[in-house]
Scaffold this motif. Structure first.
Motif, PDB file in Angstrom:
ATOM      1  N   VAL A  73       0.851  -1.193   0.000  1.00  0.00           N
ATOM      2  CA  VAL A  73       0.000   0.000   0.000  1.00  0.00           C
ATOM      3  C   VAL A  73       0.885   1.241   0.000  1.00  0.00           C
ATOM      4  N   SER A  74       0.744   2.053  -1.034  1.00  0.00           N
ATOM      5  CA  SER A  74       1.534   3.276  -1.154  1.00  0.00           C
ATOM      6  C   SER A  74       0.657   4.524  -1.194  1.00  0.00           C
ATOM      7  N   GLU A  75      -0.678   4.332  -1.251  1.00  0.00           N
ATOM      8  CA  GLU A  75      -1.593   5.469  -1.317  1.00  0.00           C
ATOM      9  C   GLU A  75      -2.770   5.259  -0.368  1.00  0.00           C
ATOM     10  N   LEU A  76      -3.243   6.375   0.209  1.00  0.00           N
ATOM     11  CA  LEU A  76      -4.442   6.364   1.045  1.00  0.00           C
ATOM     12  C   LEU A  76      -5.458   7.331   0.459  1.00  0.00           C
ATOM     13  N   ASP A  77      -6.685   6.883   0.342  1.00  0.00           N
ATOM     14  CA  ASP A  77      -7.791   7.741  -0.089  1.00  0.00           C
ATOM     15  C   ASP A  77      -8.919   7.518   0.916  1.00  0.00           C
ATOM     16  N   ILE A  78      -8.969   8.378   1.936  1.00  0.00           N
ATOM     17  CA  ILE A  78      -9.888   8.199   3.062  1.00  0.00           C
ATOM     18  C   ILE A  78     -10.830   9.389   3.138  1.00  0.00           C
ATOM     19  N   ARG A  79     -12.128   9.120   3.022  1.00  0.00           N
ATOM     20  CA  ARG A  79     -13.146  10.178   3.044  1.00  0.00           C
ATOM     21  C   ARG A  79     -14.152   9.856   4.146  1.00  0.00           C
ATOM     22  N   GLU A  86       3.211   7.256  -0.900  1.00  0.00           N
ATOM     23  CA  GLU A  86       3.450   8.163  -2.024  1.00  0.00           C
ATOM     24  C   GLU A  86       2.448   9.318  -2.003  1.00  0.00           C
ATOM     25  N   GLU A  87       1.190   8.988  -1.721  1.00  0.00           N
ATOM     26  CA  GLU A  87       0.142  10.017  -1.715  1.00  0.00           C
ATOM     27  C   GLU A  87      -0.896   9.695  -0.652  1.00  0.00           C
ATOM     28  N   VAL A  88      -1.291  10.713   0.091  1.00  0.00           N
ATOM     29  CA  VAL A  88      -2.330  10.582   1.104  1.00  0.00           C
ATOM     30  C   VAL A  88      -3.392  11.635   0.843  1.00  0.00           C
ATOM     31  N   PHE A  89      -4.634  11.194   0.738  1.00  0.00           N
ATOM     32  CA  PHE A  89      -5.759  12.126   0.578  1.00  0.00           C
ATOM     33  C   PHE A  89      -6.748  11.860   1.696  1.00  0.00           C
ATOM     34  N   ARG A 118     -14.396   4.767   2.504  1.00  0.00           N
ATOM     35  CA  ARG A 118     -15.494   5.734   2.586  1.00  0.00           C
ATOM     36  C   ARG A 118     -16.344   5.335   3.788  1.00  0.00           C
ATOM     37  N   ALA A 119     -16.379   6.192   4.801  1.00  0.00           N
ATOM     38  CA  ALA A 119     -17.058   5.833   6.048  1.00  0.00           C
ATOM     39  C   ALA A 119     -17.961   6.962   6.514  1.00  0.00           C
ATOM     40  N   GLU A 120     -19.102   6.574   7.079  1.00  0.00           N
ATOM     41  CA  GLU A 120     -20.031   7.522   7.691  1.00  0.00           C
ATOM     42  C   GLU A 120     -20.345   7.036   9.095  1.00  0.00           C
TER      43      GLU A 120
END
Length: 278
Positions: free
Chosen positions: A101-107, A164-167, A142-144
């Motif tokens: 895992v090199s990227e996180l996309d957490i909303r 590498e990238e975190v959002f 994606r969590a609510e």
């Protein structure tokens, strides 16, 4: 074709007759198979009725013993526990491949969240998960939150925690980031939210539409070319307003193009507070 239809009808009638006879004799009619077992039709009809009238949702989690659970459960009350007594302790992402895992996309939406370090990627607490998977080297979440009282815990592995990238996106919630996230690129956006944490990322992009971002940057000030834009909001650097209503300037540019890293900040109607070593 006529003979085939007649034959099918005969089989159907025989099957219906046997089912009716079995029910009359006190038997059980089974109609579905899931979670490794047959389930009776009456249970399916009862579940369908409950689902139709609301109050049940599909839940998946791994308990403290590592056992996987899944099924339809009634609404989660304020303490975050399903009414059958099973605690949704942690939900592990669905693994689509074995890439690191090199990227996180957490909303995240609603409630309160805390990012901590642990053994592996997971999320624990009363939250509805629309997406939770590892794919192509990215953890997409994606969590609510379903409870205002219970904090939802998001765990990142303590070892090899460089991305590498975190959002990160926070909407109508609070977010506390405990570990200093190491990344090449770090993006954090808040909308009607409060977020606080620390990072040592090279390129940092922060947006506070409404709400507050409080961030400690571990790299030295001299590493960054800084650009700050604020309309009705404020941006503070080491306690001093550099852009926004308190600074009397909409925009500020610090550092020069020779700096190896970038720090971009935008505060529409929010506040961004940065602490960075001189």
């Amino acid at each position: 074709m006529k003979k085939l239809v007649i034959f099918c009808l005969i089989v159907l009638l025989i099957g219906g007759g046997l089912a009716a006879g079995g029910l009359a004799a006190g038997g059980e009619l089974y109609g579905t198979y899931y979670n490794g077992a047959l389930h009776p039709v009456r249970e399916t009809l009862h579940d369908a009725d409950r689902w139709w009238h609301g109050g049940v949702h599909w839940r998946e989690w791994v308990d403290i013993d590592g056992e996987y659970h899944a099924g339809w459960f009634e609404d989660v009350p304020a303490d975050g526990h399903p009414l059958d007594g099973l605690d949704p302790l942690a939900a592990f992402p669905t693994v689509r491949d074995s890439e690191p895992v090199s990227e996180l996309d957490i909303r995240l939406t609603g409630g309160a969240y805390r990012i901590v370090e642990g053994e592996q990627f997971s999320i624990a607490g009363a939250a509805s998960l629309r997406t939770n998977e590892l794919s192509d080297g990215e953890w997409k979440l994606r969590a609510e939150a379903q409870s205002e009282q219970q904090e939802v815990m998001i765990t990142l592995p303590a070892e090899g925690n460089f991305f590498e990238e975190v959002f990160l996106s926070a909407h109508d919630c609070t977010l506390q980031i405990e570990p200093a996230i190491e990344a090449e690129e770090f993006n954090l956006t808040v909308q009607n939210s409060t977020a606080a944490g620390q990072t040592s990322a090279n390129d940092i992009d922060l947006t506070a539409a409404q709400g507050t971002i409080t961030l400690v940057i571990q790299n030295p000030y001299s590493d960054y070319q800084i650009e700050a834009k604020a309309n009705d909001g404020n941006i503070l650097l080491n306690g001093t307003a550099i852009a926004g209503t308190d600074a009397g300037a909409v925009r500020a540019c610090l550092g020069d193009e020779s700096c190896p890293a970038e720090l971009d900040m935008k505060a529409d109607a929010g506040v961004i507070e940065i602490t960075i070593p001189s």
